[in-house]
Design a protein around this motif. Structure first.
Motif, mmCIF file in Angstrom:
data_model
loop_
_atom_site.group_PDB
_atom_site.id
_atom_site.type_symbol
_atom_site.label_atom_id
_atom_site.label_comp_id
_atom_site.label_asym_id
_atom_site.label_seq_id
_atom_site.Cartn_x
_atom_site.Cartn_y
_atom_site.Cartn_z
ATOM 1 N N ASP A 74 0.809 -1.223 0.000
ATOM 2 C CA ASP A 74 0.000 0.000 0.000
ATOM 3 C C ASP A 74 0.844 1.277 0.000
ATOM 4 O OD1 ASP A 74 -2.231 -1.577 0.061
ATOM 5 O OD2 ASP A 74 -2.587 -1.327 2.210
ATOM 6 N N GLN A 75 2.096 1.189 0.378
ATOM 7 C CA GLN A 75 2.967 2.350 0.486
ATOM 8 C C GLN A 75 3.691 2.655 -0.828
ATOM 9 O OE1 GLN A 75 3.877 3.848 3.783
ATOM 10 N NE2 GLN A 75 2.009 2.862 4.471
ATOM 11 N N LEU A 76 3.435 1.873 -1.855
ATOM 12 C CA LEU A 76 4.177 1.979 -3.102
ATOM 13 C C LEU A 76 3.358 2.690 -4.174
ATOM 14 C CD1 LEU A 76 6.793 1.006 -4.549
ATOM 15 C CD2 LEU A 76 5.521 -1.035 -5.183
ATOM 16 N N THR A 77 3.993 3.642 -4.841
ATOM 17 C CA THR A 77 3.384 4.312 -5.987
ATOM 18 C C THR A 77 4.192 3.941 -7.224
ATOM 19 O OG1 THR A 77 2.652 6.175 -4.639
ATOM 20 C CG2 THR A 77 2.808 6.539 -7.021
ATOM 21 N N ILE A 78 3.499 3.519 -8.257
ATOM 22 C CA ILE A 78 4.167 3.136 -9.501
ATOM 23 C C ILE A 78 3.632 4.023 -10.619
ATOM 24 C CG2 ILE A 78 4.522 1.298 -11.193
ATOM 25 C CD1 ILE A 78 4.099 -0.709 -8.877
ATOM 26 N N LEU A 79 4.529 4.678 -11.333
ATOM 27 C CA LEU A 79 4.164 5.492 -12.496
ATOM 28 C C LEU A 79 4.680 4.801 -13.748
ATOM 29 C CD1 LEU A 79 5.195 9.007 -11.195
ATOM 30 C CD2 LEU A 79 2.905 8.040 -11.277
ATOM 31 N N VAL A 80 3.817 4.733 -14.758
ATOM 32 C CA VAL A 80 4.182 4.066 -16.001
ATOM 33 C C VAL A 80 3.747 4.941 -17.166
ATOM 34 C CG1 VAL A 80 3.808 2.006 -17.406
ATOM 35 C CG2 VAL A 80 3.837 1.811 -14.919
ATOM 36 N N SER A 81 4.587 5.045 -18.165
ATOM 37 C CA SER A 81 4.246 5.770 -19.383
ATOM 38 C C SER A 81 4.110 4.764 -20.519
ATOM 39 C CB SER A 81 5.345 6.785 -19.714
ATOM 40 O OG SER A 81 5.088 7.390 -20.949
ATOM 41 N N ILE A 82 2.900 4.701 -21.081
ATOM 42 C CA ILE A 82 2.630 3.790 -22.184
ATOM 43 C C ILE A 82 1.998 4.606 -23.294
ATOM 44 C CG2 ILE A 82 1.307 1.790 -22.952
ATOM 45 C CD1 ILE A 82 1.501 0.673 -20.175
ATOM 46 N N HIS A 83 2.499 4.470 -24.505
ATOM 47 C CA HIS A 83 2.044 5.319 -25.599
ATOM 48 C C HIS A 83 0.799 4.812 -26.313
ATOM 49 C CE1 HIS A 83 5.419 8.020 -25.223
ATOM 50 N NE2 HIS A 83 6.115 6.942 -24.920
ATOM 51 N N ALA A 84 0.590 3.527 -26.380
ATOM 52 C CA ALA A 84 -0.602 2.991 -27.044
ATOM 53 C C ALA A 84 -1.011 1.686 -26.356
ATOM 54 C CB ALA A 84 -0.339 2.778 -28.519
ATOM 55 N N PRO A 85 -1.554 1.782 -25.147
ATOM 56 C CA PRO A 85 -1.894 0.570 -24.390
ATOM 57 C C PRO A 85 -3.137 -0.129 -24.941
ATOM 58 C CG PRO A 85 -2.656 2.487 -23.223
ATOM 59 C CD PRO A 85 -1.887 2.994 -24.408
ATOM 60 N N SER A 86 -3.168 -1.431 -24.766
ATOM 61 C CA SER A 86 -4.377 -2.191 -25.111
ATOM 62 C C SER A 86 -5.400 -1.977 -23.994
ATOM 63 C CB SER A 86 -4.043 -3.678 -25.227
ATOM 64 O OG SER A 86 -3.729 -4.199 -23.943
ATOM 65 N N SER A 87 -6.633 -2.314 -24.275
ATOM 66 C CA SER A 87 -7.685 -2.192 -23.257
ATOM 67 C C SER A 87 -7.387 -3.092 -22.062
ATOM 68 C CB SER A 87 -9.048 -2.553 -23.852
ATOM 69 O OG SER A 87 -9.425 -1.607 -24.814
ATOM 70 N N ASP A 88 -6.850 -4.282 -22.317
ATOM 71 C CA ASP A 88 -6.512 -5.193 -21.218
ATOM 72 C C ASP A 88 -5.504 -4.565 -20.267
ATOM 73 O OD1 ASP A 88 -8.205 -7.136 -22.216
ATOM 74 O OD2 ASP A 88 -6.607 -8.184 -23.299
ATOM 75 N N ILE A 89 -4.509 -3.898 -20.820
ATOM 76 C CA ILE A 89 -3.486 -3.262 -19.985
ATOM 77 C C ILE A 89 -4.070 -2.078 -19.227
ATOM 78 C CG2 ILE A 89 -1.344 -1.916 -20.082
ATOM 79 C CD1 ILE A 89 -0.186 -4.124 -21.612
ATOM 80 N N LEU A 90 -4.927 -1.312 -19.872
ATOM 81 C CA LEU A 90 -5.512 -0.137 -19.208
ATOM 82 C C LEU A 90 -6.189 -0.494 -17.898
ATOM 83 C CD1 LEU A 90 -7.167 1.960 -22.031
ATOM 84 C CD2 LEU A 90 -5.116 2.472 -20.725
ATOM 85 N N TYR A 91 -6.892 -1.616 -17.888
ATOM 86 C CA TYR A 91 -7.663 -1.982 -16.708
ATOM 87 C C TYR A 91 -6.796 -2.533 -15.574
ATOM 88 C CZ TYR A 91 -11.656 -0.715 -19.398
ATOM 89 O OH TYR A 91 -12.558 0.011 -20.132
ATOM 90 N N LEU A 92 -5.502 -2.611 -15.783
ATOM 91 C CA LEU A 92 -4.579 -2.954 -14.697
ATOM 92 C C LEU A 92 -4.229 -1.723 -13.859
ATOM 93 C CD1 LEU A 92 -2.127 -5.346 -16.579
ATOM 94 C CD2 LEU A 92 -3.923 -5.990 -14.957
#
Length: 85
Positions: free
Chosen positions: A12-30
């Motif tokens: 719960d103490q972890l923040t993760i930032l990710v940059s994705i240029h053209a994600p699939s719908s499956d990835i978005l819902y993660l």
């Protein structure tokens, strides 16, 4: 992405930032939250992935089509540098 999702779920103490240029719908819902940036770095969306379609419908965006995932409409809007009203 699934590995990062599990990592975030177990800490719960972890923040993760990710940059994705053209994600699939499956990835978005993660993701918990999405930031979609248009030309010039202007944020055109910040919310949960599950609200993508609703936001397009609320703003009566002509780019929105039922036959394609909402993220494709947002990517088209972002590339054109258009903003919501």
């Amino acid at each position: 992405m699934q590995c990062l999702r599990r990592l975030a779920d177990h800490n719960d103490q972890l923040t993760i930032l990710v940059s994705i240029h053209a994600p699939s719908s499956d990835i978005l819902y993660l993701f918990d939250q999405l930031y979609i940036l248009a030309k010039g770095g202007v944020c055109i969306y910040f919310d949960s992935p599950k609200n993508l379609k609703m936001k397009l419908e609320q703003n009566n965006r002509e780019e929105f089509r039922e036959d394609r995932p909402p993220i494709e409409s947002y990517l088209k809007i972002a590339c054109q540098g258009m903003l919501f009203d």
